[in-house]
Structures are given as structure tokens and as C-alpha cells.
Design a protein around this motif. Structure first.
Motif, PDB file in Angstrom:
ATOM      1  N   ARG A 113       0.630  -1.054   0.001  1.00  0.00           N
ATOM      2  CA  ARG A 113      -0.082  -0.123   0.058  1.00  0.00           C
ATOM      3  C   ARG A 113       0.877   1.231  -0.107  1.00  0.00           C
ATOM      4  O   ARG A 113       0.524   2.326  -0.638  1.00  0.00           O
ATOM      5  N   SER A 116       2.073   1.430  -3.562  1.00  0.00           N
ATOM      6  CA  SER A 116       0.873   2.058  -4.627  1.00  0.00           C
ATOM      7  C   SER A 116       0.698   3.667  -4.188  1.00  0.00           C
ATOM      8  O   SER A 116       0.308   4.494  -5.260  1.00  0.00           O
ATOM      9  N   ARG A 121      -0.810   5.133  -7.555  1.00  0.00           N
ATOM     10  CA  ARG A 121      -1.678   3.971  -8.244  1.00  0.00           C
ATOM     11  C   ARG A 121      -2.570   3.624  -7.642  1.00  0.00           C
ATOM     12  O   ARG A 121      -2.474   3.604  -6.322  1.00  0.00           O
ATOM     13  N   ASN A 122      -3.778   3.083  -8.398  1.00  0.00           N
ATOM     14  CA  ASN A 122      -4.741   2.303  -7.597  1.00  0.00           C
ATOM     15  C   ASN A 122      -4.304   1.088  -7.172  1.00  0.00           C
ATOM     16  O   ASN A 122      -3.706   0.193  -7.946  1.00  0.00           O
ATOM     17  N   HIS A 123      -4.393   0.787  -5.818  1.00  0.00           N
ATOM     18  CA  HIS A 123      -3.911  -0.403  -5.120  1.00  0.00           C
ATOM     19  C   HIS A 123      -4.217  -1.698  -5.946  1.00  0.00           C
ATOM     20  O   HIS A 123      -3.549  -2.683  -6.134  1.00  0.00           O
ATOM     21  N   ASP A 124      -5.735  -2.023  -6.101  1.00  0.00           N
ATOM     22  CA  ASP A 124      -6.117  -2.982  -6.769  1.00  0.00           C
ATOM     23  C   ASP A 124      -5.312  -3.436  -7.979  1.00  0.00           C
ATOM     24  O   ASP A 124      -4.925  -4.489  -8.399  1.00  0.00           O
ATOM     25  N   GLU A 125      -5.247  -2.521  -8.854  1.00  0.00           N
ATOM     26  CA  GLU A 125      -4.635  -2.446 -10.081  1.00  0.00           C
ATOM     27  C   GLU A 125      -3.311  -2.831 -10.049  1.00  0.00           C
ATOM     28  O   GLU A 125      -2.673  -3.621 -10.751  1.00  0.00           O
ATOM     29  N   HIS A 133      -4.278  -9.726  -4.741  1.00  0.00           N
ATOM     30  CA  HIS A 133      -4.049  -9.388  -3.198  1.00  0.00           C
ATOM     31  C   HIS A 133      -3.334 -10.470  -2.570  1.00  0.00           C
ATOM     32  O   HIS A 133      -2.668 -10.207  -1.656  1.00  0.00           O
TER      33      HIS A 133
END
Length: 679
Positions: A113, A116, A121-125, A133
Motif C-alpha cells: 500500500r 501504490s 496508483r490504484n492499489h487493486d490495479e 492481493h
């Protein structure tokens, strides 16, 4: 010319691509060719600047020279592949180790985290690039990811956020996040695992490492300046030298600070502050005891409690929170309000909340008397039990940005009713003055006479304090406010001004002048005799919409935000009418508006003048004295304002009762309606 990239042949994140191959691809994408067309085996300083432009929008020649020296220590002017790769990998591995908060050798989604966030950046992406994850990122994959960001920046000719932090600084300015899995676990992250929290000692070590930019193991005077600039926007060399001496207990001889001395200083200062706040003496800080900290840091109290981890905070949580605020200041390169007072001064100047009423009690809500006593104690900095003129000046600067010795002397005389003989203010005299002034203001606002202030009656206060009305009501405790709540709120605004050391807009008008000059809410169901016209003695009905529009204009002119328009502010407004606005015109306009003759204009004076001028203009336009403005009469307004006539003809003529149709044009019949023109 910028060399073309040669890295598109195979994706950087491909598992078959080694770190050496990835770094070589970056090297090749930077280097150009010799004059004879053959491929070069090295990078020049100019080619290195292409990488710098990907690292930062403000990449400077000085930064480029410094980076060149790290890659070419012998000063040959050439950077060859091997030292380039070694530097690149070592910086990325240093960043990886810093992000690996649990020392497991892999980064899970919790630790990623911070990555990102730094890269925006978007963490999921971002996690999807590594397989989701549940993935744990190995060191080599992390290094290849950072290198791929460099290559992408070069290919797209764009700056990559966060790249400088990881590639050049080894993530020294990035605060790690906690692991989502138990320490040492490099397998898939278990659902719901919270992971260990860093203790205070680890946080302080992180702060030390970030300040120690040359990795020498000690902090020099120059490096300490970075922390100083997070403590104060006016940090001076003298401040820096004093702090260096305070921290350098071990006496290294070279004037540098060792890790153990740094840790002892930070811990002792924050534990001293903690003890000062712990008014109940139970070794824990409750929500009410932490209020001075949220005020000092100018933070929402509930949001701060969430950052600390709850409504009851121990020493370790408190130290971690303050050190985290230091890290934020270092990363943003901006001073954090209140940080110097808490971290360096050990909380000096903060006043703790009074202890709870009895054993086991959570403490009653403070009444106004307790709040006023708290204000007195904060102003009484020498704890003598009285307030001197010098101490009163601190309150004065919260009341006005232009507080003068004459203002101070006058306020001292107003408060010193007991006549102590030495010109100092006793607690009882201070309390009487504050209470009477605020009750007078309260009565002025209570237009309904029911002993309570409703939302609409409190609008002059939110305007005076330049606050969002609903947020202010929340601070007061609801939409209907009693005298005790009102007094507590205004005293709280004083406390904020004292701790921020900045004037609070409107505070002097409310606290010292008893609300004099506030435009109090009227009963708009009746006729408000604001103005008797020059011909027919018209009366206009009050309108909150008109008041709001005029208040908006008033605030735009009142650039200092002190609730008054002075000579210079009036001149700036006058200059918006015409380029040839003169001092004589400005003085004439001031004398026309300033009915009290005190050389500044409050809102009621401004409001009355504008309404008078508009109604006078209406009188002159209404040639047949019909009380209406007809089409031909409005042409003069159209010409003066240079607007489309259709806007005036159709804007207020929606139905037959309000207008008369004259061949597609309408005469507005609303008698004496004030036309509001957007400011």
C-alpha cells in the motif's frame, strides 16, 4: 535528441526477464550513438538528464550533476553499464528492505500500500500486475517493477510519480505500511489478519533514517534542517544550532547526532508532553485530554483519534502519532502546525483538560465557566494567577491581525474592574468581562426573544467567523443553542487562535464588542424600514437572499477578513469601476458610507449604502413614478451594464399576473423589486 527505447521486445514483468536484463534494457533506452553511427557503451551527463526528467518535473542541473557523481565517481564523464546496474539495483533493494516492515523477505498487499500510494496508483490495479492481493512480491520482481516504471516514463515522455523516491533516494521519504500477515509469513495472506503495529522505537528509527540522507549513521546540522522546516515555516540557523545542541548529548565532537541520542531526545520530549496532557493521572489519554493536540495540529478531532487508534491512547500510540506527523512534514516539505510545540517544547503552552468529576466518571461536559478558566490559564503563561499586559497581548493577536499597544491598554482597562493596583487582571474579573460581553452578543442575536438561538439567528456568527454554517452548528452541539453552548464555542475559538498564533476572523467583534456591528437576523414577515426613498417614501421588505448577496460582495472587498472594509480595500474596489480611480474619489466614497466616522466600514453601513444607491437609481429610472420599470426605462440599465436586453425583459415575467405582453416584450410589474446583479 532523446534516444528511442529498445525495451518493447519483452514485457519487463515477465518472469523470464532477469533483473540484469531489465536494467540493461533501461541503460540501452537511454544511450545514444557515436557520431560515426556506432553504438556507444556508456551514458553521458546529457543522456542521464532524460532519466531525471522522468523522475521529477523539477529535475535540475544540480540534481543531475549530483546523480552523475554517484554513477561516475572518477569524473570521466561516462557512465558504463556495470556501475549503472549496481546503483540501480542497490537503490531498489534498499527501498524494498524499507518497505518490508515485518522483515519477511517479501511484500504482501498491506506493505505494498505504501508503494501504490507513493506511485499514485490504484492499489487493486497494482496488485493485479503481481497476480492479485494474495501475492507476495519477491525482491527481484519489485526491482523489475521500479525499472519498468522508468522505461515506461521514457517511452511516453512523462514524469512518473514516486520514481525519484524509490530509484534515487531508496524510499527514504516513503513511510512503510504494516504487513497484512503475521511476521515471517511469505505465503498467501490470510483473510482478516491485521498484522503487528510498529512500536514507537521503530517509528523513531524510521524518522532518523529519513533525516540521515547520506547514510552516515549520524545526523549533521545540514540534515537536521529538514526536520526543522517540518517544525516551523520560519526555521532559522539559530534554531537549528540550538536543536542540534539539545539532541547531541553524547558529545560526538563533530557536532553530529547519534541514533541513541536522537531516540532519547524524541522519547523524553513526547513523554513530557504526554504527562502534561494526562490531567487524570491514570497513565492514559482520553478524548477530552487530547483536544489540545487536535487544536495545536489544526486537525479534526475525530479523524486524529482514528489515526491514533481509538478514544483512549497510551504513550506508545501517542509517540507513534507525533513521529508520523514529522514524517508527513518531511515528505510534503511543509511545516506541520503545532509540531514544534509538541515535539521540541514538550507541550509547553498546551493546557490540559480538567480532570473528571469523580472516580469512574467519564467527565461532565465542560460548562462555560470551566472553559473561561481554561482560557485564563493559557493566557497566564507565568502561572502568577493574574494576566499582565504582556500576556494579554497574546489574546489580542488572536482577536486581530493589527493588534496595537493602544488596543491592548484599552482592553486591559476594560477587564481590570477589580483595580488590583498593578494593572493586572484577576480570574474573577476576566470571567465577568467574557461572560457579560458574550451574553450581550447572545441577546443581540436572539431576535425572537425566546432565550435560545436557532440556526437562522446564528448565521451572523458563521459569517463573522467565516465558517461553514452547518459545521459551526455541529461544533456548538445542534441547531438550537443556549447561552452556555454559545459561550463555550466562542471561547474555543479563542483557544484555537492562541494555539495557532493567528487572528480568528470576527472574534474581536463578538468577544470584545459584544456583537456590535453584526447584521442580526430580522423577522422577515414584517416590513423592514431600511430606507425611506427620496420621493415616495418607499419601504422595501427584507430579504435573506439580498443580505446573502451583499454579504458575499462585502467579503470579496474585505480581503483581510477582519469584518471591516478599510481605506485600501475600498480603493481596490473603486479601481474595479474605473482605471482612473483617484484618492479623492476614494476618500469621498469612504465618507459617504462610513456613518460612524471610525475610518472603516462594517457590514450594516455597507448594506444600507448599497440599498440606498440602488433605490435612488430605481427612482431616477422610473420617469413616470409608476413604481414599475418599463421596457423603455430599462434601456438605460441595459446600456450602462452592456447586457442583452432579452435577459431583462424575460427574466422575471413568467406569468400574466406579473407582466404585460407588448408584442413579445413584457413590462415587469413587480413593484419596487430589487434587481440583484451578480458580483
Amino acid at each position: 535528441n532523446k534516444p528511442a527505447s529498445s525495451s518493447r521486445s519483452k514485457p519487463m514483468m515477465d518472469s523470464s526477464v532477469s533483473v540484469q536484463a531489465a536494467s540493461m534494457a533501461l541503460f540501452d533506452s537511454l544511450k545514444g550513438k557515436e557520431l560515426d553511427g556506432t553504438t556507444k557503451a556508456y551514458l553521458t551527463k546529457e543522456e542521464l538528464a532524460f532519466l531525471g526528467d522522468t523522475l521529477s518535473r523539477q529535475w535540475s542541473p544540480e540534481q543531475n550533476t549530483k546523480l552523475m557523481a554517484r554513477l561516475d565517481p572518477n569524473g570521466t564523464g561516462k557512465i558504463f553499464l556495470q556501475p549503472f546496474q549496481a546503483f540501480l539495483v542497490s537503490m531498489c533493494e534498499m527501498a524494498f528492505s524499507r518497505m518490508d516492515s515485518d522483515g519477511s523477505g517479501g511484500l504482501d498487499t498491506g506493505e505494498m500500500r505504501a508503494v501504490s500510494g507513493a506511485f499514485g496508483r490504484n492499489h487493486d490495479e497494482l496488485m493485479a500486475k503481481f497476480g492479485g492481493h494474495q501475492a507476495v512480491i519477491r525482491k527481484d520482481d519489485f526491482v523489475k517493477f521500479v525499472i519498468s516504471e522508468c522505461v515506461h516514463g521514457l517511452e511516453t515522455d512523462s514524469v512518473k510519480q514516486g520514481l525519484e523516491d524509490f530509484l534515487v533516494l531508496g524510499a527514504r521519504r516513503v513511510a512503510p505500511t504494516s504487513s497484512s500477515s503475521p511476521a515471517g509469513n511469505t505465503t498467501a495472506v490470510q483473510s482478516g489478519a491485521s498484522g503487528p503495529t510498529w512500536n514507537a522505537q521503530q517509528k523513531i528509527k524510521q524518522l532518523f533514517d529519513i533525516i540521515d540522507t547520506d547514510h552516515s549513521g549520524t545526523i549533521s546540522g545540514q540534515e537536521l534542517e529538514d526536520l526543522g522546516n517540518a517544525l516551523s515555516s520560519n526555521w532559522t540557523p539559530a534554531n537549528n544550532q540550538k536543536l542540534l545542541q539539545m539532541m547531541n548529548r553524547g558529545g560526538t565532537g563533530n557536532g553530529e547526532i547519534r541514533p541513541q541520542d536522537f531516540e532519547v531526545f524524541i522519547t523524553e520530549a513526547l513523554r513530557k508532553c504526554y504527562s502534561k496532557l494526562d490531567s487524570s493521572g491514570d497513565g492514559k489519554l482520553e478524548s477530552r485530554e487530547l483536544e489540545p493536540i487536535s487544536r495545536a495540529f489544526n486537525q479534526n478531532h475525530n479523524e486524529m483519534l482514528n489515526m491514533m487508534g481509538g478514544n483512549v491512547v497510551g504513550p506508545d500510540q501517542f509517540i507513534r502519532f507525533v513521529v508520523e506527523m514529522c514524517l508527513r512534514g518531511l515528505q510534503s516539505r511543509q511545516a506541520v502546525a503545532g509540531l514544534g510545540q509538541v515535539l521540541i517544547m514538550g507541550g509547553d503552552g498546551l493546557r490540559p483538560a480538567p480532570a473528571p468529576a469523580g472516580p469512574g466518571s467519564s467527565g461532565p461536559t465542560w460548562n462555560s465557566q470551566q472553559k473561561i478558566k481554561q482560557l485564563f490559564d493559557i493566557i497566564d503563561t507565568d502561572h502568577s494567577g493574574t494576566i499582565s499586559a504582556r500576556e494579554l497581548a497574546d489574546l489580542g493577536h488572536a482577536l486581530s491581525s493589527n493588534w496595537t499597544p493602544a488596543n491592548n491598554q484599552k482592553l486591559l482597562q476594560m477587564m481590570n474592574r477589580g483595580g488590583t493596583g498593578n494593572g493586572e487582571i484577576r480570574p474573577q474579573d476576566f470571567e465577568v468581562f467574557i461572560t457579560e460581553a458574550l451574553r450581550k452578543c447572545y441577546s443581540k442575536l436572539d431576535s425572537s426573544g425566546n432565550g435560545k438561538l436557532e440556526s437562522r439567528e446564528l448565521e451572523p456568527i458563521s459569517r463573522a467567523f467565516n465558517q461553514n454554517h452547518n459545521e459551526m452548528l455541529n461544533m456548538m452541539g445542534g441547531n438550537v443553542v443556549g447561552p452556555d453552548q454559545f459561550i463555550r464555542f466562542v471561547v474555543e475559538m479563542c483557544l484555537r487562535g492562541l494555539q495557532s498564533r493567528q487572528a480568528v476572523a470576527g472574534l474581536g467583534q463578538v468577544l470584545i464588542m459584544g456583537g456590535h456591528g453584526l447584521q442580526v437576523h430580522q423577522n422577515y414577515g414584517s416590513i423592514d424600514p431600511l430606507y425611506q426613498g427620496p420621493t415616495n417614501g418607499w419601504q422595501i421588505q427584507g430579504s435573506q437572499q439580498v443580505d446573502n448577496a451583499l454579504m458575499q460582495l462585502f467579503r470579496q472587498i474585505d480581503r483581510s477578513g477582519d469584518g471591516y472594509i478599510d481605506y485600501n480595500e475600498l480603493g481596490s474596489w473603486g479601481a474595479s469601476f474605473t482605471r482612473s480611480w483617484t484618492q479623492q474619489q476614494n476618500q469621498l466614497l469612504l465618507s459617504m458610507i462610513d456613518k460612524q466616522g471610525d475610518h472603516h466600514i462594517d457590514f450594516p453601513e455597507f448594506r444600507d449604502f448599497i440599498i440606498k444607491m440602488l433605490l435612488t437609481a430605481f427612482d431616477r429610472l422610473d420617469k413616470n413614478h409608476s413604481g414599475w420599470l418599463e421596457s423603455h426605462e430599462l434601456h438605460r440599465v441595459v446600456d450602462a451594464l452592456r447586457v442583452n436586453p432579452c435577459l431583462l425583459y424575460t427574466s422575471d415575467a413568467a406569468d400574466e399576473e406579473d407582466s404585460v405582453d407588448l408584442g413579445g416584450r413584457r413590462i415587469i410589474k413587480k413593484k419596487k423589486k430589487m434587481i440583484e446583479v451578480s458580483t
